[in-house]
Motif scaffolding. Structure first.
Motif, short mmCIF file in Angstrom:
data_model
loop_
_atom_site.label_atom_id
_atom_site.label_comp_id
_atom_site.label_asym_id
_atom_site.label_seq_id
_atom_site.Cartn_x
_atom_site.Cartn_y
_atom_site.Cartn_z
N UNK A 71 48.88 62.94 68.87
CA UNK A 71 48.67 63.88 67.50
C UNK A 71 47.03 63.62 67.24
N UNK A 72 46.99 64.96 66.71
CA UNK A 72 44.96 65.09 66.42
C UNK A 72 44.98 65.66 65.72
N UNK A 73 43.90 65.53 64.75
CA UNK A 73 43.49 66.50 63.25
C UNK A 73 42.32 66.96 63.64
N UNK A 74 41.86 68.26 64.27
CA UNK A 74 40.96 68.66 64.06
C UNK A 74 39.59 68.39 65.02
N UNK A 75 40.02 67.77 66.32
CA UNK A 75 39.40 67.83 67.36
C UNK A 75 39.68 65.95 67.95
N UNK A 76 40.17 65.52 66.23
CA UNK A 76 40.07 63.84 66.15
C UNK A 76 41.81 63.21 66.72
N UNK A 77 41.88 62.68 68.01
CA UNK A 77 42.99 61.82 67.60
C UNK A 77 43.52 60.72 66.95
N UNK A 78 44.20 60.75 66.56
CA UNK A 78 45.26 60.25 65.59
C UNK A 78 46.17 59.47 65.99
N UNK A 79 46.45 59.02 67.37
CA UNK A 79 48.13 58.78 67.82
C UNK A 79 48.61 59.22 69.05
N UNK A 80 50.05 58.58 69.00
CA UNK A 80 50.45 58.95 69.68
C UNK A 80 51.80 58.57 69.89
N UNK A 81 53.30 59.28 70.02
CA UNK A 81 54.38 58.76 70.33
C UNK A 81 54.85 59.01 71.61
N UNK A 82 56.21 57.99 71.06
CA UNK A 82 57.13 58.01 72.74
C UNK A 82 57.55 59.71 72.81
N UNK A 83 57.81 60.01 74.07
CA UNK A 83 58.30 61.41 74.45
C UNK A 83 59.24 61.75 73.95
#
Length: 558
Positions: A71-83
Motif C-alpha cells: 500500500x502506498x500514498x503519493x509515492x510513500x510506502x505505508x505497509x503491506x498485507x498478505x495476498x
C-alpha cells in the motif's frame, strides 16, 4: 527500516486496523519466476472519517500466486498485507489530501504496476475557529542583499501549521508544518535591491485556515552588494510539467514537457518558444513517468547528440537523438532499456561527468528489493559510454551499475574535483544528499537516511546530509563554483550549501513557499541558475493541466 518482505503492518501514517480475507485466495510457495502479477483493480475508498479510511480492491493475478499487496500514498510506502487480504482500514491525518494506490507482489518478489489512484480529502474531527497567537519577537538582519528573519513561535489551541511572511504588503514566503513537525521560525529573503529598506510582518495560521493578526513590523535595510543568491527573474510560463532542462553552447534552452512527451526550445529570455519534436514511444504512468531527464553531449558542437531519459509502456530507457534545431527522430539510438518503471520512483536525471561518461539516476520502480539486486537496473546510479556501451572500468563487469541501494534518486551533479553528488527521496523520514563512490551501496531498503539499526551495516555508505522529508523531497541538484543547490518539491524551497571537503557547510534555505514546489535546478552557461516549478498535475500523466514557471537566478561570487 525492515526489508520490504517483512513489512506486514502499516507504518508512519497509520495503523492497520482491520483486514478482511478473500475466500479462496492464498499465496503460492516461492518459486524462481520473473513474471510480475497484474495490477490490482477496482480500488475504492469507503468509510472515510477524520481518523481512518477503508480501502478495498479486486485480486491481481499471477502465474504462481499473489503473496502480498503493498500500500502506498503519493509515492510513500505505508505497509503491506498478505495476498489473501484485500480490505484494510488505515489511520489517516485530519486535513490531509492523499492519493492511495496498491501494488501486487508474488513470493519471488516480482512487483506489479500500480492500481489506479483513489484520492481522499480527510475531514477535520471538529470545527476550529480559534486563531493562533500573534507572532512575537520578530527581528531581521541583512547580509548583503539578503534579509534573515527570526521570531518566537506562536501558540494555538490545536497547532500552528504555518507562517506567512509579508514584505511591504506582498507575501514573500510561506513556511508550513504540522502538529508533529512545527513550521520553522526563520526565513531568508534573498535577491533584494541593494541599500533599500524593507518592512516585514508575519501571520500565523492553523490547519483549518484561521490566521492571526499580523505581527509588529520590523524594518531592515540591505547592504550594498550581493554575496550569494542575488535575484530571480521569471523567464516564461508552461502549462505542462517542465522536467529536464539543458542549455546549449549557443544559449538555447531545451526543456522536457513530461506529460506531452515533447521537448521545447527557447531563447535565454524566453522568446521564440517552440516544440522541437515529440519523443517516440514515450508513455506516462498515471504518476511521475514521461519525458524526464535531458543531457547534451560534451562534444555537442560537432556530434549534435541530445540524450533523453523517458518512460515507455514497458520500462524506463535512455535514448539519444541528433538535434540541429529539430529533434531528428529518425536518428534515434536506444542506449539503455529495462530500467524499472511504475507509477512513481522512476528516477530520471541525466548528467555527463568530466570523464566523458553519461550518468543516470534510476529509481527502484516501487520494488525496493531491486535496489540491492545487482542484476537489476532499478535503484541505481548508472554509468555508460556516450554510445551506450558499458565502460570497461565500471565496478561490476558488463553492467551499467555504478552505485546501488538507492530509492528514488533524481539529482546528479559533479564538483570541481570530479566527484559525483546525488540527491535522493526518502520514504517518510529522511531525504539524502550522497557523495557517490564507485560500487558504493547506499543501503535502501534496509536503511533510510540514517534511520534504522541496519544503517550501521558494514559496507553501507552513509549520506553526507539528511533532511526531514517534509522540508525537502528534493528533485534537482546543481553545483556552481563548488556550491550545491537543491530544488525541493514538498519542501517548496531552494537549499544552498558550500562543499567543504566531504561535508556540506553553511546550509541556507531560499524561496521557502514563495513559488511552491520546485523541480529542477540547472547551471546556466553564464554561471547562474535555471529553476523550474512543479506545483500541479505532477502526480498524474495528464498533459497541460498545470501552471508552471521557469526562472533565472542570478548568483553572487560568495
Amino acid at each position: 527500516m525492515l526489508p520490504r518482505r517483512a513489512l506486514l503492518a502499516v507504518f508512519a501514517v497509520g495503523v492497520l486496523l482491520t483486514g478482511t480475507t478473500a475466500a479462496g485466495s492464498s499465496p503460492a510457495s516461492a518459486v524462481a519466476d520473473t513474471q510480475p502479477p497484474t495490477a490490482p483493480t477496482d480500488l475504492t475508498a469507503t468509510d472515510l472519517s477524520c481518523s481512518s479510511v477503508t480501502l478495498s480492491w479486486s485480486a491481481a493475478t499471477d502465474d504462481t500466486g499473489v503473496a502480498f499487496y503493498d500500500l502506498y500514498h503519493d509515492g510513500q510506502a505505508i505497509g503491506s498485507t498478505t495476498g489473501d487480504v484485500r480490505t484494510v482500514t488505515l489511520g489517516v491525518v485530519p486535513g490531509a489530501r492523499w492519493g492511495f494506490y496498491v501494488n501486487a507482489r508474488d513470493a519471488a518478489g516480482n512487483v506489479s504496476q500500480a492500481s489506479r489512484t483513489v484520492s481522499v480529502s480527510v475531514p477535520f474531527c471538529s470545527p476550529d475557529t480559534t486563531a493562533p497567537s500573534v507572532p512575537a519577537g520578530l527581528t531581521g538582519e541583512a547580509v548583503g542583499t539578503a534579509v534573515t528573519l527570526r521570531w518566537v513561535p506562536s501558540t494555538d489551541d490545536v497547532a500552528v501549521t504555518g507562517y506567512e511572511v509579508w514584505r511591504d504588503g506582498t507575501r514573500a514566503g510561506l513556511l508550513t508544518g504540522s502538529a508533529a513537525d512545527p513550521p520553522a521560525t526563520t526565513f531568508t529573503d534573498a535577491g533584494l535591491a541593494a541599500e533599500t529598506t524593507y518592512a516585514y510582518t508575519l501571520v500565523a495560521r492553523d490547519a483549518q485556515g484561521n490566521t492571526s493578526p499580523p505581527s509588529d513590523a520590523v524594518q531592515v535595510r540591505t547592504g550594498g552588494s550581493c554575496a550569494a543568491v542575488c535575484g530571480i527573474t521569471q523567464v516564461t510560463t508552461e502549462r505542462d510539467l517542465p522536467w529536464g532542462l539543458v542549455q546549449l553552447p549557443d544559449g538555447t534552452v531545451l526543456y522536457a514537457q513530461r506529460d506531452l512527451f515533447t521537448i521545447q526550445a527557447m531563447a535565454p529570455d524566453g522568446s521564440g518558444k517552440h516544440s522541437i519534436g515529440r519523443v517516440p514511444d514515450a508513455a506516462g504512468t498515471n504518476g511521475e513517468g514521461g519525458v524526464l531527464g535531458l543531457a547534451v553531449s560534451p562534444e555537442f558542437a560537432t556530434d549534435h547528440w541530445l540524450y533523453v531519459y523517458h518512460t515507455t509502456a514497458a520500462d524506463n530507457r535512455i535514448v539519444r537523438f541528433q538535434y540541429d534545431g529539430t529533434l531528428r527522430t529518425a536518428s534515434r539510438e536506444i542506449l539503455v532499456t529495462g530500467i524499472p518503471r511504475n507509477k512513481y520512483h522512476n528516477g530520471g536525471r541525466l548528467r555527463f561527468g568530466p570523464d566523458g561518461k553519461l550518468y543516470a539516476a534510476a529509481g527502484d520502480g516501487q520494488d525496493p528489493d531491486q535496489a540491492q539486486d545487482l542484476s537489476n537496473l532499478g535503484g541505481k546510479v548508472l554509468r555508460l559510454n556516450p554510445d551506450g556501451t558499458v565502460p570497461d572500468d565500471n565496478p561490476f563487469p558488463g553492467s551499467f551499475v555504478w552505485s546501488y541501494g538507492h530509492r528514488n534518486p533524481q539529482g546528479l551533479a559533479f564538483d570541481s574535483q570530479g566527484r559525483l553528488w546525488e540527491q535522493e527521496f526518502g520514504n517518510n523520514v529522511m531525504d539524502e544528499t550522497n557523495l557517490v563512490v564507485k560500487g558504493g551501496n547506499y543501503g535502501w531498503p534496509a536503511c533510510e537516511g540514517t534511520v534504522g539499526d541496519a544503517c550501521a551495516t558494514p559496507g553501507y555508505v552513509a549520506p553526507v546530509q539528511t533532511y526531514p522529508v517534509a522540508a525537502a523531497s528534493c528533485s534537482g541538484l546543481a553545483i556552481v563554483r563548488d556550491v550545491l543547490y537543491l530544488a525541493c518539491l514538498r519542501g517548496a524551497r531552494l537549499y544552498r550549501a558550500v562543499i567543504d571537503g566531504d561535508r556540506l557547510t553553511g546550509i541556507q534555505q531560499y524561496y521557502v513557499g514563495t513559488y511552491g514546489r520546485l523541480r529542477t535546478v540547472e547551471p546556466a552557461v553564464d554561471g547562474n541558475l535555471w529553476l523550474t516549478t512543479s506545483t500541479g498535475g505532477d502526480k498524474d500523466s495528464i498533459p497541460r493541466n498545470s501552471n508552471e514557471r521557469i526562472f533565472k537566478i542570478a548568483l553572487g561570487d560568495g
